[in-house]
Design a protein around this motif. Structure first.
Motif, PDB file in Angstrom:
ATOM      1  N   ARG A  78       6.431 -21.471  99.101  1.00  0.00           N
ATOM      2  CA  ARG A  78       6.880 -22.249 100.505  1.00  0.00           C
ATOM      3  C   ARG A  78       8.260 -22.300 100.108  1.00  0.00           C
ATOM      4  O   ARG A  78       9.052 -22.626 101.312  1.00  0.00           O
ATOM      5  N   LEU A  79       8.857 -23.028  98.912  1.00  0.00           N
ATOM      6  CA  LEU A  79      10.176 -23.578  98.803  1.00  0.00           C
ATOM      7  C   LEU A  79      10.975 -22.656  98.998  1.00  0.00           C
ATOM      8  O   LEU A  79      10.872 -21.398  98.653  1.00  0.00           O
ATOM      9  N   PRO A  80      12.368 -22.861  99.513  1.00  0.00           N
ATOM     10  CA  PRO A  80      13.308 -21.993  99.767  1.00  0.00           C
ATOM     11  C   PRO A  80      14.265 -21.428  98.469  1.00  0.00           C
ATOM     12  O   PRO A  80      14.534 -20.089  98.603  1.00  0.00           O
ATOM     13  N   HIS A  84      11.498 -27.223  90.645  1.00  0.00           N
ATOM     14  CA  HIS A  84      10.641 -28.483  90.739  1.00  0.00           C
ATOM     15  C   HIS A  84       9.160 -28.093  90.703  1.00  0.00           C
ATOM     16  O   HIS A  84       8.379 -28.975  90.072  1.00  0.00           O
ATOM     17  N   ALA A  85       8.711 -27.321  91.587  1.00  0.00           N
ATOM     18  CA  ALA A  85       7.240 -26.878  91.906  1.00  0.00           C
ATOM     19  C   ALA A  85       6.799 -26.454  90.478  1.00  0.00           C
ATOM     20  O   ALA A  85       5.601 -26.775  89.952  1.00  0.00           O
ATOM     21  N   SER A 139       5.530 -29.566 107.899  1.00  0.00           N
ATOM     22  CA  SER A 139       6.877 -29.114 108.394  1.00  0.00           C
ATOM     23  C   SER A 139       7.690 -28.999 106.947  1.00  0.00           C
ATOM     24  O   SER A 139       9.076 -29.095 107.354  1.00  0.00           O
ATOM     25  N   LEU A 140       7.150 -29.321 105.733  1.00  0.00           N
ATOM     26  CA  LEU A 140       8.062 -29.187 104.244  1.00  0.00           C
ATOM     27  C   LEU A 140       9.272 -30.018 104.719  1.00  0.00           C
ATOM     28  O   LEU A 140      10.343 -29.651 104.720  1.00  0.00           O
ATOM     29  N   PRO A 141       8.974 -31.385 104.522  1.00  0.00           N
ATOM     30  CA  PRO A 141      10.322 -32.496 104.887  1.00  0.00           C
ATOM     31  C   PRO A 141      11.252 -32.562 103.766  1.00  0.00           C
ATOM     32  O   PRO A 141      11.307 -33.670 103.344  1.00  0.00           O
ATOM     33  N   ILE A 142      11.725 -31.462 103.104  1.00  0.00           N
ATOM     34  CA  ILE A 142      12.553 -31.687 101.909  1.00  0.00           C
ATOM     35  C   ILE A 142      13.998 -31.747 102.366  1.00  0.00           C
ATOM     36  O   ILE A 142      14.359 -31.368 103.389  1.00  0.00           O
ATOM     37  N   ASP A 143      14.704 -32.413 101.542  1.00  0.00           N
ATOM     38  CA  ASP A 143      15.932 -32.460 101.650  1.00  0.00           C
ATOM     39  C   ASP A 143      17.049 -32.503 100.306  1.00  0.00           C
ATOM     40  O   ASP A 143      17.364 -33.516  99.852  1.00  0.00           O
ATOM     41  N   PRO A 144      16.987 -31.409  99.837  1.00  0.00           N
ATOM     42  CA  PRO A 144      17.351 -30.964  98.480  1.00  0.00           C
ATOM     43  C   PRO A 144      18.757 -31.713  98.299  1.00  0.00           C
ATOM     44  O   PRO A 144      19.620 -31.543  99.096  1.00  0.00           O
ATOM     45  N   ARG A 145      19.343 -32.324  96.919  1.00  0.00           N
ATOM     46  CA  ARG A 145      20.681 -32.620  97.001  1.00  0.00           C
ATOM     47  C   ARG A 145      21.172 -32.572  95.431  1.00  0.00           C
ATOM     48  O   ARG A 145      20.094 -32.481  94.710  1.00  0.00           O
ATOM     49  N   MET A 146      22.468 -32.552  95.371  1.00  0.00           N
ATOM     50  CA  MET A 146      23.016 -32.741  93.997  1.00  0.00           C
ATOM     51  C   MET A 146      23.343 -34.070  93.896  1.00  0.00           C
ATOM     52  O   MET A 146      24.035 -34.478  94.536  1.00  0.00           O
ATOM     53  N   ILE A 147      23.170 -34.748  92.559  1.00  0.00           N
ATOM     54  CA  ILE A 147      23.669 -35.964  92.260  1.00  0.00           C
ATOM     55  C   ILE A 147      24.597 -36.102  91.192  1.00  0.00           C
ATOM     56  O   ILE A 147      24.058 -35.199  90.040  1.00  0.00           O
TER      57      ILE A 147
END
Lengths: 110, 159
Positions: free
Chosen positions: A36-38, A45-46, B84-92
């Motif tokens: 599922r992940l883009p 991560h998965a 709804s796949l509520p991901i919000d990927p980010r770099m820190i």
């Protein structure tokens, strides 16, 4: 039936089986995540979820099922090695993606 | 008498073999000796790495880490299975106050091991971390790991 046998049959085995089932659930979630992940970053991560939780519960359950034996010790050694190697592999994958200039997917791209 | 590293390694590997194989007939024992010597010989040029024996607190740290892994694992599973796949990927980017190599390695590995955060790059004391969403990122930005590791590696370090 001795007490030890009773404990193994009615206490340890159900705990072990429950633990293996929980591990299989996390393996399933990881597989769904990979589909599922883009992008590479989110998918890794998965993938690391398989090792950190899937393998933890499955191998832990197997070790409990074996009881006190050298087989259990061998399983625990495998688990420790997995916990040392899994982050290294995940880090190497993601770092090579990062160094080759792949931009991470973000909310704005969607 | 000069100590012979090859012999010591062979002996150590052979003892591990005996512990794990549980069979003491001549065939298995001789195979064990051969394998132990082979592995020791293959690694003869590997330089001896000095490593400090960690403080006993590291045992407590591993239990704490497993707790963190469970918590973030459930959070990540929720994200993945959510329709709804509520991901919000980010770099820190974050500087760590840890100074010893061992501490930074432990920090990077712990961050990667925790589901939802992966160490992407380490430049001496600056870590680049990829996180799945704000809640995963909070694990790193709160310096939670730094504090725990500082207590494990040395009393002189401040975090």
């Amino acid at each position: 039936m001795t007490l030890i046998e009773w404990v193994e049959l009615y206490v340890m085995s159900p705990i072990a089986i429950a633990s293996i089932v929980v591990g299989l659930f996390f393996l399933f979630v990881a597989a769904v995540g990979v589909l599922r992940l883009p992008d590479v970053y989110t998918r890794s991560h998965a993938v690391s979820l398989t090792d950190s939780l899937g393998a933890f519960f499955v191998l832990g359950g197997l070790a409990l099922y074996e009881g006190l034996s050298t087989n259990a010790v061998k399983i625990l050694i495998v688990l420790i090695l997995l916990y040392l190697l899994n982050p290294v592999i995940a880090h190497a994958t993601v770092r090579s993606a990062h160094r080759s200039g792949l931009k991470p997917w973000s909310r704005e791209d969607a | 008498m000069k100590s012979n590293p090859l012999a010591i390694k062979t002996l150590a590997f052979f003892l591990i073999w005996l512990l794990l194989s549980e069979s003491f007939d001549w065939l298995h024992v001789s195979m064990g000796v051969l394998c132990a010597f082979g592995v020791a010989w293959f690694n003869r040029s590997r330089e001896q790495t000095r490593f400090e024996i960690p403080r006993a607190r590291i045992v407590w740290y591993y239990f704490w880490l497993v707790g963190r892994i469970l918590q973030s694992g459930f959070h990540l599973s929720k994200l993945i299975l959510h329709p709804s796949l509520p991901i919000d990927p980010r770099m820190i980017r974050q500087r760590t106050k840890l100074r010893k190599d061992a501490g930074i390695v432990l920090l990077g590995n712990s961050i990667t091991l925790t589901p939802g955060t992966i160490t992407v790059e380490v430049n001496s004391d600056e870590l680049e971390v990829h996180a799945m969403d704000a809640e995963s990122a909070e694990d790193v930005t709160s310096f939670r790991f730094d504090e725990q590791i500082a207590r494990v590696t040395s009393s002189k370090e401040t975090a």
